[in-house]
Write an enzyme that holds these catalytic residues in place. Structure first.
Site, PDB file in Angstrom:
ATOM      1  N   HIS A 101      63.152  54.602  51.815  1.00  0.00           N
ATOM      2  CA  HIS A 101      63.287  55.358  50.564  1.00  0.00           C
ATOM      3  C   HIS A 101      61.999  55.454  49.757  1.00  0.00           C
ATOM      4  O   HIS A 101      61.934  56.219  48.794  1.00  0.00           O
ATOM      5  CB  HIS A 101      64.427  54.782  49.706  1.00  0.00           C
ATOM      6  N   ASP A 128      72.939  56.668  46.543  1.00  0.00           N
ATOM      7  CA  ASP A 128      72.369  55.417  47.050  1.00  0.00           C
ATOM      8  C   ASP A 128      73.190  54.241  46.532  1.00  0.00           C
ATOM      9  O   ASP A 128      73.785  54.315  45.460  1.00  0.00           O
ATOM     10  CB  ASP A 128      70.922  55.314  46.514  1.00  0.00           C
ATOM     11  N   HIS A 130      71.606  51.580  45.765  1.00  0.00           N
ATOM     12  CA  HIS A 130      70.600  50.896  44.938  1.00  0.00           C
ATOM     13  C   HIS A 130      69.956  51.870  43.962  1.00  0.00           C
ATOM     14  O   HIS A 130      69.761  53.046  44.271  1.00  0.00           O
ATOM     15  CB  HIS A 130      69.500  50.294  45.826  1.00  0.00           C
ATOM     16  N   ASP A 132      66.811  51.573  42.784  1.00  0.00           N
ATOM     17  CA  ASP A 132      65.400  51.737  43.161  1.00  0.00           C
ATOM     18  C   ASP A 132      64.504  52.012  41.952  1.00  0.00           C
ATOM     19  O   ASP A 132      63.621  52.866  41.990  1.00  0.00           O
ATOM     20  CB  ASP A 132      65.238  52.847  44.218  1.00  0.00           C
ATOM     21  N   HIS A 145      60.258  50.291  48.801  1.00  0.00           N
ATOM     22  CA  HIS A 145      61.418  51.200  48.830  1.00  0.00           C
ATOM     23  C   HIS A 145      62.388  50.934  47.674  1.00  0.00           C
ATOM     24  O   HIS A 145      63.299  51.719  47.455  1.00  0.00           O
ATOM     25  CB  HIS A 145      62.134  51.179  50.194  1.00  0.00           C
ATOM     26  N   ASP A 231      70.634  58.402  50.773  1.00  0.00           N
ATOM     27  CA  ASP A 231      70.374  57.162  51.491  1.00  0.00           C
ATOM     28  C   ASP A 231      71.584  56.851  52.371  1.00  0.00           C
ATOM     29  O   ASP A 231      72.725  56.989  51.923  1.00  0.00           O
ATOM     30  CB  ASP A 231      70.165  56.040  50.453  1.00  0.00           C
ATOM     31  N   ASP A 233      72.822  54.139  53.023  1.00  0.00           N
ATOM     32  CA  ASP A 233      73.694  53.104  52.453  1.00  0.00           C
ATOM     33  C   ASP A 233      74.519  53.583  51.261  1.00  0.00           C
ATOM     34  O   ASP A 233      75.324  52.827  50.714  1.00  0.00           O
ATOM     35  CB  ASP A 233      72.924  51.813  52.136  1.00  0.00           C
ATOM     36  N   GLU A 276      66.432  55.998  55.016  1.00  0.00           N
ATOM     37  CA  GLU A 276      66.882  54.634  55.352  1.00  0.00           C
ATOM     38  C   GLU A 276      67.740  54.564  56.608  1.00  0.00           C
ATOM     39  O   GLU A 276      68.402  53.558  56.836  1.00  0.00           O
ATOM     40  CB  GLU A 276      67.618  53.968  54.166  1.00  0.00           C
TER      41      GLU A 276
END
Length: 311
Positions: A101, A128, A130, A132, A145, A231, A233, A276
């Site tokens: 990412h 995502d 996360h 970030d 990332h 992403d 995830d 990712e």
């Protein structure tokens, strides 16, 4: 509208040095094998595959203990920024095939430069687990990332990777959906900078459709360009296991497709990151295929159009 330009530019980014583990560099190859090009062609787009970026590490960037592999990530950021900007300027919709990412430091910065030149704001939809939003001084791991959103909002001070006077994204124009793993310090930064966060609880309570429609109404009202950063995830690990940072309780296959169909209907999307994907951790290409299917939905494929097996 961006979607009617009918050209997509595939930009491969074999970058894994922002993530702290190996595997993401194989992502661009996995997306191509999973059929990203043919999927776009089948939808009527002209596909320009611009190959993979492979910059040499930047000699002017010193290693930073709190920003690991900065010479490599910094060099990629510059190359990605230029390639994304160039693809958008030539009338294409850039699709970045990642890569971890940290690539969004480059792609979003390139789109911010393009948006500024055409006199429109840039909004970012960040799908995502996360946020970030770490900076080198707040990151628990030092893996870059976890820093791209802070970077393109002008809130993470690195060495001079990109020009200081470049256009930034207003943090109030960042919409994060699917969030379920945030560091303590990061939580404070997100709140201070008024990032719009819809975590999994918000999705459970309000429904994915109503949240995404509200976001798209904001983008339309601002006459903004919209960059989507997806992403692996974001999805539940049961749907897409091929990611180095699995967090249980992610979006379902149906929720993800709904987002993509709403995005397509809006006609607002100007650029896309697919990030990712770690084929080394995947289950026989499953996650790559799911991500390609989602990209196809974003560009107009209807989930009901798929022929039934044995039918």
């Amino acid at each position: 509208m961006a979607m009617q330009q009918k050209t997509v530019a595939l930009i491969g980014v074999p970058l894994e040095e922002g993530s702290g583990r190996g595997g993401c560099a194989m992502g661009p190859a996995a997306y191509r094998i999973a059929g990203i090009g043919p999927a776009m062609r089948d939808l009527g787009y002209q596909v320009e595959d611009r190959g993979d970026l492979r910059p040499e590490p930047a000699t002017d960037l010193a290693d930073m203990p709190r920003a690991k592999n900065l010479p490599v990530v910094g060099a990629f950021t510059r190359a990605i920024e230029a390639a994304t900007y160039e693809a958008a300027t030539s009338g294409g919709v850039p699709i970045l095939l990642g890569g971890d990412h940290s690539l969004s430091m480059g792609s979003v910065s390139g789109m911010a430069r393009y948006a500024s030149e055409v006199g429109r704001p840039l909004y970012v939809l960040w799908l995502d687990a996360h946020s970030d939003f770490n900076a080198p001084e707040t990151s628990p791991s030092g893996n870059i990332h976890g820093m791209p959103v802070a970077f393109f909002c002008g809130k993470a001070e690195f060495a001079p990777i990109l020009p200081k006077e470049r256009p930034f994204v207003d943090s109030r124009h960042v919409y994060q959906v699917g969030i379920r793993s945030v560091d303590e310090e990061e939580r404070r930064l997100i709140s201070e900078n008024a990032v719009n966060v819809y975590d999994m609880r918000a999705i459970d309570e309000e429904g994915m459709g109503s949240i995404v429609k509200r976001i798209l109404a904001d983008v339309r009202e601002a006459n903004a360009l919209l960059h989507v950063s997806l992403d692996v995830d974001f999805l539940d690990p049961d749907v897409a296991p091929g990611v180095g940072t699995t967090v249980p309780g992610g979006a379902t296959f149906r929720e993800a497709h709904l987002i993509m169909e709403l995005l397509h209907d809006s006609g607002l999307v100007s650029s896309l990151d697919l990030v990712e994907l770690n084929p080394f951790l995947d289950d026989r290409g499953r996650s790559a295929r799911v991500m390609v299917e989602l990209a196809a939905s974003l560009f107009g494929r209807r989930i009901l159009d798929r022929p039934t097996r044995g039918g």
